[in-house]
Enzyme design. Structure first.
Site, PDB file in Angstrom:
ATOM      1  N   ASN A  53       0.835  -1.331   0.043  1.00  0.00           N
ATOM      2  CA  ASN A  53       0.036   0.015   0.021  1.00  0.00           C
ATOM      3  C   ASN A  53       1.044   1.061  -0.097  1.00  0.00           C
ATOM      4  OD1 ASN A  53      -2.606  -1.342  -0.205  1.00  0.00           O
ATOM      5  ND2 ASN A  53      -2.848  -1.367   2.032  1.00  0.00           N
ATOM      6  N   HIS A 141     -14.816   0.107   5.574  1.00  0.00           N
ATOM      7  CA  HIS A 141     -13.739  -0.555   6.487  1.00  0.00           C
ATOM      8  C   HIS A 141     -14.160  -0.642   8.033  1.00  0.00           C
ATOM      9  CE1 HIS A 141      -9.667  -0.232   8.221  1.00  0.00           C
ATOM     10  NE2 HIS A 141      -9.330  -0.826   7.142  1.00  0.00           N
ATOM     11  N   GLU A 184     -16.674   5.552   1.521  1.00  0.00           N
ATOM     12  CA  GLU A 184     -15.006   5.561   1.126  1.00  0.00           C
ATOM     13  C   GLU A 184     -15.161   6.323  -0.387  1.00  0.00           C
ATOM     14  OE1 GLU A 184     -13.049   2.144   1.748  1.00  0.00           O
ATOM     15  OE2 GLU A 184     -14.101   1.529   3.566  1.00  0.00           O
ATOM     16  N   SER A 188     -11.086  -0.840  -1.244  1.00  0.00           N
ATOM     17  CA  SER A 188      -9.687  -1.202  -1.689  1.00  0.00           C
ATOM     18  C   SER A 188      -9.524  -2.650  -1.866  1.00  0.00           C
ATOM     19  CB  SER A 188      -8.793  -1.443  -0.212  1.00  0.00           C
ATOM     20  OG  SER A 188      -9.451  -2.370   0.651  1.00  0.00           O
ATOM     21  N   ASP A 213     -14.096   8.723   3.574  1.00  0.00           N
ATOM     22  CA  ASP A 213     -12.757   8.011   3.931  1.00  0.00           C
ATOM     23  C   ASP A 213     -12.070   8.067   2.502  1.00  0.00           C
ATOM     24  OD1 ASP A 213     -10.872   5.858   3.602  1.00  0.00           O
ATOM     25  OD2 ASP A 213     -11.467   5.056   5.655  1.00  0.00           O
ATOM     26  N   HIS A 216      -7.495   5.220   0.321  1.00  0.00           N
ATOM     27  CA  HIS A 216      -6.954   4.631  -0.762  1.00  0.00           C
ATOM     28  C   HIS A 216      -6.906   5.684  -1.965  1.00  0.00           C
ATOM     29  CE1 HIS A 216      -6.384   0.572   0.904  1.00  0.00           C
ATOM     30  NE2 HIS A 216      -7.395   0.789   1.520  1.00  0.00           N
ATOM     31  N   LYS A 247      -0.119   5.057   3.454  1.00  0.00           N
ATOM     32  CA  LYS A 247      -0.452   4.250   2.176  1.00  0.00           C
ATOM     33  C   LYS A 247       0.474   5.134   1.072  1.00  0.00           C
ATOM     34  CE  LYS A 247      -3.938   1.731   4.103  1.00  0.00           C
ATOM     35  NZ  LYS A 247      -5.493   1.398   4.287  1.00  0.00           N
TER      36      LYS A 247
HETATM   37  C1  LIG Z   1      -6.087   1.033   5.748  1.00  0.00           C
HETATM   38  C2  LIG Z   1      -7.423   1.753   5.775  1.00  0.00           C
HETATM   39  C3  LIG Z   1      -7.691   2.601   6.979  1.00  0.00           C
HETATM   40  C4  LIG Z   1      -6.693   2.705   8.090  1.00  0.00           C
HETATM   41  O1  LIG Z   1      -5.743   3.601   7.998  1.00  0.00           O
HETATM   42  P1  LIG Z   1      -4.219   3.250   8.717  1.00  0.00           P
HETATM   43  O2  LIG Z   1      -3.426   4.428   8.546  1.00  0.00           O
HETATM   44  O3  LIG Z   1      -3.487   1.989   8.082  1.00  0.00           O
HETATM   45  O4  LIG Z   1      -4.527   2.903  10.139  1.00  0.00           O
HETATM   46  C5  LIG Z   1      -8.865   3.401   7.032  1.00  0.00           C
HETATM   47  N1  LIG Z   1      -9.619   3.123   5.971  1.00  0.00           N
HETATM   48  C6  LIG Z   1      -9.608   2.270   4.889  1.00  0.00           C
HETATM   49  C7  LIG Z   1     -10.451   2.272   3.807  1.00  0.00           C
HETATM   50  C8  LIG Z   1      -8.386   1.626   5.144  1.00  0.00           C
HETATM   51  O5  LIG Z   1      -8.209   0.541   3.906  1.00  0.00           O
END
Ligand SMILES: *Cc1c(COP(=O)(O)O)cnc(C)c1O
Length: 404
Positions: A53, A141, A184, A188, A213, A216, A247
């Site tokens: 990622n 998520h 989101e 992902s 969110d 990604h 990421k």
């Molecule tokens: C990975 C992820 C998170 C969490 O982020 P981190 O910084 O890895 O804790 C939140 N939302 C989604 C959709 C994710 O895939």
């Protein structure tokens, strides 16, 4: 009481169901991403990582690592406290300003991780906004689901990426209740992207705030890496944008951005923000350098896009089925948990290719897959080596091919 026996009972149930997770022990090698060392059975071998990622390889970018070295030499290792008690460093404040600028918002707030930012922010919104309802996309998520659960607010789940279903659900709610629509941008596992404008239309029609969110998507989409909302010119219509620094930005941490009042509200009431040590200043400095670089440079994004397109083209030529989606995520569909794990094992041991199998419960049964994330640093030879390997394993495992 034999506590270990109790733990073991749960673990064997997990093993019997085929859901026990085994971690590949990697040693990332700065300067040669996506190459890494794989430690196994007392030996090491070289592998090409195909499921990172760290989407753009920013974790090894000299601008980022130099900013971190410089900050360690200037400030030392840790932050020294919570944000409230001696832990707010100059680098945190600079990073928050960088983030609010990235998303065109008045303010931003840093968290220990993206997970914590979702958990703490949704938890606080749902518990502090009196009589609040949270409307959650069905594929959100785990961090969002846990935050909503923790808030104890009423929750309604709407069909994934379906603004009409969201509209129906919102229509049943009294206009005077606070409502949060949580979703989101890029999902992902399937790599599909939300119909953001339609969702915002529906939310606005019902007077709901929106919680997006963009984990990604930040760094990857939009002319300055502001995400899908930036790419589609919709940032100002989203109430709260959440993202990660771990990421595409290649470092670590999470954040939210929004109006000054919203951010001050979360800052003042979120337990998961208040009662934990601030991120190390060097982490903040590295993340800021990464964001600043990706605001200016599209070289990494462009190279990534062409590698994604090339991988898809090579897979199509071999008839290897992959989910069509508009994102940088290439899910190759094996649709069998045993074969999925087996292909991943052989790729690692015989071809030096590391891709983690994605099985139930992360994805529905029958949709087991290998999730490839081509980076700007994968070479054409890497792509050819991967697709040749997949081609022969597809025959070896008697898997169906798609017709071109
Ligand atoms: C990975 C992820 C998170 C969490 O982020 P981190 O910084 O890895 O804790 C939140 N939302 C989604 C959709 C994710 O895939």
């Amino acid at each position: 009481m034999d506590y270990d026996a109790l733990f073991e009972k749960h673990l064997s149930a997990l093993r019997d169901a085929g859901n026990y997770r085994v971690f590949a022990e990697l040693e990332r090698c700065s300067g040669v991403f996506p190459q890494a060392k794989w430690h196994h059975d007392g030996a090491t071998s070289d592998v090409t990582v195909w499921c990172s990622n760290d989407y753009l390889g920013m974790g090894q970018h000299p601008i980022v690592t130099q900013a971190m070295h410089e900050a360690i030499d200037r400030c030392g290792a840790g932050a020294g406290g919570t944000r409230n008690i001696s832990g707010t460093n100059h680098d945190h404040v600079l990073l928050e300003a960088e983030l609010s600028d990235l998303h065109g918002k008045e303010a931003a707030l840093l968290f220990t991780s993206g997970y914590v930012s979702n958990w703490a922010s949704l938890g606080t919104l749902g518990s502090k906004l009196e009589n609040c309802v949270i409307l959650s996309d069905s594929l959100n998520h785990a961090s969002m689901i846990e935050g909503i659960r923790h808030s104890r607010a009423e929750k309604m789940i709407w069909r994934h990426n379906d603004p009409e279903d969201l509209d129906r659900k919102l229509s049943t709610l009294s206009p005077d209740r606070p409502k949060v629509v949580a979703f989101e941008s890029v999902y992902s596992m399937d790599g599909d992207i939300a119909p953001m404008e339609e969702i915002l239309d529906v939310a606005e029609k019902h007077g709901a705030m929106t919680y997006l969110d963009e984990v990604h998507a930040v760094g990857l989409y939009g002319p300055r890496g502001g995400g899908i909302a930036e790419e589609r010119g919709l940032m100002d219509r989203v109430t709260l944008i959440e993202g990660t620094l771990g990421k595409a930005f290649g470092v670590h941490g999470g954040y939210i951005t929004g109006s000054a009042a919203l951010i001050d509200f979360i800052r003042s009431f979120a337990s998961g923000f208040i009662f934990t040590t601030a991120l190390p200043p060097a982490v903040a400095a590295g993340a800021r350098a990464s964001i600043r670089h990706l605001k200016e440079s599209s070289v990494e994004r462009d190279l990534q896009k062409s590698n994604v397109a090339l991988l898809r083209k090579r897979l199509d030529a071999l008839g290897i089925p992959h989910l069509p989606n508009p994102s940088h995520i290439v899910p190759v569909m094996v649709k069998d948990p045993v074969k999925c794990k087996m292909i991943s094992d052989i790729l690692l041991s015989d071809y030096g290719i590391y891709v983690q199998p994605i099985n139930y419960p992360t994805v529905p049964q029958g949709t087991e897959r290998l999730r490839f994330t081509p980076s700007p640093m994968h070479t054409t030879e890497d792509i050819d080596h991967l697709t040749r390997a997949l081609g022969s394993l597809w025959s070896q495992c008697a898997l169906a091919r798609s017709v071109a």
